[in-house]
Design a protein around this motif. Structure first.
Motif, PDB file in Angstrom:
ATOM      1  N   MET A 102      10.004  -9.600 -17.528  1.00  0.00           N
ATOM      2  CA  MET A 102      10.020  -9.809 -16.095  1.00  0.00           C
ATOM      3  C   MET A 102      10.892 -11.004 -15.790  1.00  0.00           C
ATOM      4  SD  MET A 102       6.839 -10.816 -13.617  1.00  0.00           S
ATOM      5  CE  MET A 102       5.931  -9.390 -14.075  1.00  0.00           C
ATOM      6  N   MET A 103      11.883 -10.856 -14.897  1.00  0.00           N
ATOM      7  CA  MET A 103      12.739 -11.964 -14.566  1.00  0.00           C
ATOM      8  C   MET A 103      12.068 -12.820 -13.518  1.00  0.00           C
ATOM      9  SD  MET A 103      15.260 -11.659 -16.520  1.00  0.00           S
ATOM     10  CE  MET A 103      14.071 -11.053 -17.686  1.00  0.00           C
ATOM     11  N   ARG A 104      12.387 -14.082 -13.560  1.00  0.00           N
ATOM     12  CA  ARG A 104      11.722 -15.017 -12.691  1.00  0.00           C
ATOM     13  C   ARG A 104      12.730 -15.755 -11.826  1.00  0.00           C
ATOM     14  NH1 ARG A 104       7.804 -12.184 -12.724  1.00  0.00           N
ATOM     15  NH2 ARG A 104       6.472 -12.143 -14.527  1.00  0.00           N
ATOM     16  N   GLY A 105      12.232 -16.412 -10.796  1.00  0.00           N
ATOM     17  CA  GLY A 105      13.087 -17.082  -9.841  1.00  0.00           C
ATOM     18  C   GLY A 105      13.619 -18.405 -10.311  1.00  0.00           C
ATOM     19  N   SER A 106      14.401 -19.059  -9.427  1.00  0.00           N
ATOM     20  CA  SER A 106      15.103 -20.265  -9.813  1.00  0.00           C
ATOM     21  C   SER A 106      14.355 -21.533  -9.420  1.00  0.00           C
ATOM     22  CB  SER A 106      16.481 -20.271  -9.149  1.00  0.00           C
ATOM     23  OG  SER A 106      16.358 -20.159  -7.748  1.00  0.00           O
ATOM     24  N   PHE A 107      13.235 -21.429  -8.728  1.00  0.00           N
ATOM     25  CA  PHE A 107      12.453 -22.596  -8.368  1.00  0.00           C
ATOM     26  C   PHE A 107      11.999 -23.324  -9.616  1.00  0.00           C
ATOM     27  CE2 PHE A 107       9.672 -25.139  -5.794  1.00  0.00           C
ATOM     28  CZ  PHE A 107       8.619 -25.453  -6.606  1.00  0.00           C
ATOM     29  N   LYS A 108      12.088 -24.647  -9.616  1.00  0.00           N
ATOM     30  CA  LYS A 108      11.725 -25.415 -10.803  1.00  0.00           C
ATOM     31  C   LYS A 108      10.664 -26.455 -10.471  1.00  0.00           C
ATOM     32  CE  LYS A 108      15.914 -24.921 -13.492  1.00  0.00           C
ATOM     33  NZ  LYS A 108      16.891 -25.594 -14.357  1.00  0.00           N
ATOM     34  N   TYR A 109       9.725 -26.586 -11.394  1.00  0.00           N
ATOM     35  CA  TYR A 109       8.776 -27.668 -11.330  1.00  0.00           C
ATOM     36  C   TYR A 109       9.391 -28.897 -11.977  1.00  0.00           C
ATOM     37  CZ  TYR A 109       5.261 -24.082 -10.538  1.00  0.00           C
ATOM     38  OH  TYR A 109       4.544 -23.035 -10.056  1.00  0.00           O
ATOM     39  N   GLN A 110       8.837 -30.044 -11.692  1.00  0.00           N
ATOM     40  CA  GLN A 110       9.225 -31.241 -12.404  1.00  0.00           C
ATOM     41  C   GLN A 110       8.227 -31.456 -13.516  1.00  0.00           C
ATOM     42  OE1 GLN A 110      11.948 -33.169 -11.926  1.00  0.00           O
ATOM     43  NE2 GLN A 110      11.319 -34.136 -13.816  1.00  0.00           N
ATOM     44  N   ALA A 111       8.609 -31.113 -14.727  1.00  0.00           N
ATOM     45  CA  ALA A 111       7.691 -31.243 -15.859  1.00  0.00           C
ATOM     46  C   ALA A 111       7.458 -32.699 -16.168  1.00  0.00           C
ATOM     47  CB  ALA A 111       8.257 -30.545 -17.085  1.00  0.00           C
ATOM     48  N   PRO A 112       6.208 -33.080 -16.453  1.00  0.00           N
ATOM     49  CA  PRO A 112       5.898 -34.489 -16.677  1.00  0.00           C
ATOM     50  C   PRO A 112       6.304 -34.925 -18.066  1.00  0.00           C
ATOM     51  CG  PRO A 112       3.947 -33.175 -17.007  1.00  0.00           C
ATOM     52  CD  PRO A 112       5.037 -32.238 -16.577  1.00  0.00           C
ATOM     53  N   PRO A 113       6.685 -36.204 -18.225  1.00  0.00           N
ATOM     54  CA  PRO A 113       6.885 -36.721 -19.568  1.00  0.00           C
ATOM     55  C   PRO A 113       5.555 -36.783 -20.281  1.00  0.00           C
ATOM     56  CG  PRO A 113       7.023 -38.504 -17.945  1.00  0.00           C
ATOM     57  CD  PRO A 113       6.951 -37.214 -17.180  1.00  0.00           C
ATOM     58  N   ILE A 114       5.588 -36.776 -21.600  1.00  0.00           N
ATOM     59  CA  ILE A 114       4.349 -36.641 -22.348  1.00  0.00           C
ATOM     60  C   ILE A 114       3.470 -37.876 -22.226  1.00  0.00           C
ATOM     61  CG2 ILE A 114       5.375 -35.059 -23.998  1.00  0.00           C
ATOM     62  CD1 ILE A 114       5.545 -37.377 -25.967  1.00  0.00           C
TER      63      ILE A 114
ATOM     64  N   MET B  51       1.607 -13.317 -20.649  1.00  0.00           N
ATOM     65  CA  MET B  51       0.623 -14.387 -20.555  1.00  0.00           C
ATOM     66  C   MET B  51       0.199 -14.612 -19.102  1.00  0.00           C
ATOM     67  SD  MET B  51       0.408 -14.709 -23.700  1.00  0.00           S
ATOM     68  CE  MET B  51      -0.832 -15.986 -23.880  1.00  0.00           C
ATOM     69  N   GLN B  52       1.112 -14.393 -18.159  1.00  0.00           N
ATOM     70  CA  GLN B  52       0.727 -14.445 -16.746  1.00  0.00           C
ATOM     71  C   GLN B  52      -0.278 -13.348 -16.429  1.00  0.00           C
ATOM     72  OE1 GLN B  52       3.866 -15.465 -13.753  1.00  0.00           O
ATOM     73  NE2 GLN B  52       5.269 -15.174 -15.476  1.00  0.00           N
ATOM     74  N   TYR B  53      -0.069 -12.161 -17.003  1.00  0.00           N
ATOM     75  CA  TYR B  53      -1.011 -11.067 -16.780  1.00  0.00           C
ATOM     76  C   TYR B  53      -2.375 -11.400 -17.382  1.00  0.00           C
ATOM     77  CZ  TYR B  53       3.149  -8.240 -15.656  1.00  0.00           C
ATOM     78  OH  TYR B  53       4.305  -7.748 -15.098  1.00  0.00           O
TER      79      TYR B  53
ATOM     80  N   GLU C 211       9.901 -24.330 -16.348  1.00  0.00           N
ATOM     81  CA  GLU C 211      11.321 -24.214 -16.021  1.00  0.00           C
ATOM     82  C   GLU C 211      11.562 -23.328 -14.803  1.00  0.00           C
ATOM     83  OE1 GLU C 211      13.275 -22.788 -19.490  1.00  0.00           O
ATOM     84  OE2 GLU C 211      12.664 -24.484 -20.749  1.00  0.00           O
ATOM     85  N   THR C 212      10.829 -22.219 -14.713  1.00  0.00           N
ATOM     86  CA  THR C 212      11.052 -21.278 -13.619  1.00  0.00           C
ATOM     87  C   THR C 212       9.724 -20.940 -12.947  1.00  0.00           C
ATOM     88  OG1 THR C 212      10.960 -19.447 -15.204  1.00  0.00           O
ATOM     89  CG2 THR C 212      13.119 -20.251 -14.619  1.00  0.00           C
ATOM     90  N   LYS C 213       9.843 -20.447 -11.752  1.00  0.00           N
ATOM     91  CA  LYS C 213       8.678 -20.180 -10.920  1.00  0.00           C
ATOM     92  C   LYS C 213       7.895 -18.978 -11.429  1.00  0.00           C
ATOM     93  CE  LYS C 213       7.591 -18.930  -6.122  1.00  0.00           C
ATOM     94  NZ  LYS C 213       8.215 -18.570  -4.823  1.00  0.00           N
ATOM     95  N   PRO C 214       6.582 -19.140 -11.672  1.00  0.00           N
ATOM     96  CA  PRO C 214       5.760 -17.983 -12.046  1.00  0.00           C
ATOM     97  C   PRO C 214       5.606 -17.021 -10.873  1.00  0.00           C
ATOM     98  CG  PRO C 214       4.693 -20.065 -12.627  1.00  0.00           C
ATOM     99  CD  PRO C 214       5.843 -20.394 -11.721  1.00  0.00           C
ATOM    100  N   HIS C 215       4.976 -15.882 -11.171  1.00  0.00           N
ATOM    101  CA  HIS C 215       4.766 -14.879 -10.127  1.00  0.00           C
ATOM    102  C   HIS C 215       3.867 -15.448  -9.034  1.00  0.00           C
ATOM    103  CE1 HIS C 215       3.617 -11.129  -8.145  1.00  0.00           C
ATOM    104  NE2 HIS C 215       4.719 -10.625  -8.690  1.00  0.00           N
ATOM    105  N   GLY C 216       4.088 -14.996  -7.820  1.00  0.00           N
ATOM    106  CA  GLY C 216       3.333 -15.498  -6.676  1.00  0.00           C
ATOM    107  C   GLY C 216       1.832 -15.320  -6.810  1.00  0.00           C
ATOM    108  N   ASP C 217       1.391 -14.238  -7.466  1.00  0.00           N
ATOM    109  CA  ASP C 217      -0.045 -14.026  -7.646  1.00  0.00           C
ATOM    110  C   ASP C 217      -0.659 -15.114  -8.517  1.00  0.00           C
ATOM    111  OD1 ASP C 217       0.134 -11.771  -6.117  1.00  0.00           O
ATOM    112  OD2 ASP C 217       0.120 -10.359  -7.792  1.00  0.00           O
TER     113      ASP C 217
END
Length: 515
Positions: free
Chosen positions: A1-13, A102-104, A123-129
């Motif tokens: 499943m392809m995903r969108g271009s929206f990105k989260y800001q991943a936290p440093p560890i 894994m989203q399912y 990196e990319t936006k998960p499904h809206g659900d």
């Protein structure tokens, strides 16, 4: 499943894990106690190291303190509350947005009332659900690159070490989970770390085997490379330590039992409910959105109608029709990795162009290849070097909600996934079949568990065979009377289980089984 271009800001560890949904008052007291115990334990050991010159037997004292603190730490890590039995951690050491299975899993768990902590890269936006489900909390972790100086082995070792510490911290400080469901691959270092945490905390460890990680590494390094051999040993050693195992094919189930002594449950990928044939109105709206960005979808409009290269909407009564002279829409999706050789498709498209120039009665083609990955730039250079008149190629990155709409609008799918192990199946074909989209797929072992040659698609071995299949399937386009229409009707008639029913039958009993 392809995903969108929206990105989260991943936290440093070194920061607290940030959750997708508000988590007010959700930090467990047991986690605080665990951190306090760990801190005191480390201080005790450091005291022993720095005071070793003292006349007092500090190493003995620090060891005694450490031994005294270990039971406290163990109890705090295992302390259950009334919600523990309804909590599951879903873990993937990869991009959540590009991990549809894994989203399912997360959605299925939430539908049965489980609270899901979903850990992975952002990196990319998960499904809206997934984003809208209140019972799913996304905990993003940063992708570790490792030290970029010195030999590659140094980079790899430092990456594994830092990623291990990051995973330990996240898994040890979250609320106690009844189960941890982890995707493999990638499994280094997540299999060992997750097993260790589950041992400490008393959680059940479930591995969902999508493939074997060492076989993927062998594509670029070769099977005899020391790193590949180490990775194979690692998977063979830690894989059998899981409480339960899932896998994607019966062939993999048999291999796990025979060669790994692992008893697994086959959970075939099944299309989610969003994968279905797209109504004509939604097709047109999608084509209009794509035409605004990608010129391959554009067509000269008029004051009376809104046009794309495929469809027309009458502005007077809003009726939508497909253009009789439209091109055929050929669709493929990819992560642009070593297990997919897209030069096969490009060569076949050149041969298809030759068929038309030679006088064959064939429609023009718009070939859409969705996705992103490490080899995309390489193939984009190859695409740019082609000089095709009757074949256009477009490589968009789609929003998660648009990908199933495009699949449901296409005329033919192409799959170039070649399993590194010969034991997994391409989920993209599962999604295509959910949309009743016939497929041409490259041959590999166990593909016949999904693609039935001359029934729901065709199987090819090289570019010449693929070109001939494109010619045969599209010779009657856009009529539905030919072989392509027959395959589509067969797919409509043979729709099997959807994901939800399949999951309830195979996974829910593992989750609800008494200890």
């Amino acid at each position: 499943m392809m995903r969108g271009s929206f990105k989260y800001q991943a936290p440093p560890i070194c920061d607290e894990p940030r959750h997708h949904k508000s988590q007010t008052n959700m930090a467990p007291r047991s986690s605080c106690r665990a951190l306090l115990a760990v801190s005191l334990l480390v201080l005790a050991l450091l005291a022993g190291l720095f005071a070793a010159h003292s006349a007092v037997r500090w190493p003995a004292v620090s060891l005694a303190i450490a031994v005294a603190l270990l039971p406290l730490w163990g109890r705090s890590l295992r302390r259950r509350d009334e919600g523990t039995s309804r909590r599951v951690c879903v873990l993937v050491l990869g991009d959540i947005g590009r991990s549809p299975r894994m989203q399912y899993h997360a959605l299925s768990l939430s539908k049965h009332g489980y609270h899901v902590t979903f850990v992975g890269f952002s990196e990319t936006k998960p499904h809206g659900d997934v984003l809208s489900e209140e019972k799913i909390t996304i905990v993003p972790i940063a992708e570790v690159k490792g030290v970029r100086v010195g030999p590659k082995v140094v980079t790899y070792v430092t990456k594994v070490m830092v990623q291990s510490l990051q995973l330990l911290r996240v898994l040890l400080t979250m609320e106690l989970q009844e189960h941890v469901l982890m995707q493999n691959p990638p499994g280094l270092p997540s299999i060992a770390v997750t097993w260790f945490v589950c041992l400490l905390r008393g959680s059940r460890f479930i591995i969902d085997w999508h493939n074997y990680g060492y076989t993927i590494m062998a594509l670029s390094h070769g099977p005899a490379h020391p790193v590949v051999r180490l990775a194979k040993w690692y998977e063979h050693f830690f894989g059998p330590l899981a409480s339960h195992n899932l896998c994607v094919t019966n062939a993999m189930k048999d291999d796990l039992q025979k060669n790994w002594s692992i008893k697994a449950t086959t959970l075939y990928d099944r299309p989610a409910s969003v994968f279905r044939e797209t109504p004509l109105r939604l097709q047109h709206e999608l084509f209009v959105r794509l035409a605004a960005v990608y010129p391959q979808f554009r067509h000269m409009g008029s004051e009376e109608a809104e046009r794309t290269i495929f469809s027309v909407r009458d502005l007077a009564d809003s009726t939508v029709t497909l253009r009789a002279e439209r091109p055929a829409l050929l669709l493929s999706s990819t992560s642009w990795t070593e297990d997919e050789d897209f030069s096969i498709l490009l060569t076949a498209l050149e041969e298809y162009e030759g068929f038309i120039k030679g006088g064959a009665s064939l429609p023009p083609l718009l070939c859409v290849i969705t996705g992103k990955g490490p080899q995309k730039e390489h193939y984009m250079k190859l695409i740019d070097s082609l000089h095709l008149e009757h074949v256009k190629i477009c490589t968009p990155w789609l929003e998660a909600e648009d990908y199933p709409l495009l699949l449901g609008s296409a005329d033919l799918g192409v799959c170039l996934h070649k399993s590194s192990s010969g034991l997994d199946l391409p989920m993209k074909v599962v999604d295509m079949f959910g949309c009743c989209l016939p497929v041409c797929a490259i041959h590999f072992n166990c593909l016949d568990e999904l693609v039935k040659h001359e029934e729901n698609g065709l199987i090819f071995k090289d570019s010449a065979e693929l070109a001939e299949q494109l010619k045969a399937l599209l010779s009657d386009f856009p009529s539905s009377d030919g072989k392509l229409g027959t395959f589509r009707r067969n797919l409509r008639a043979s729709r099997g289980q959807r994901w939800d029913d399949n999951w309830d039958q195979n996974v829910l009993p593992l989750i609800t089984a008494p200890r």
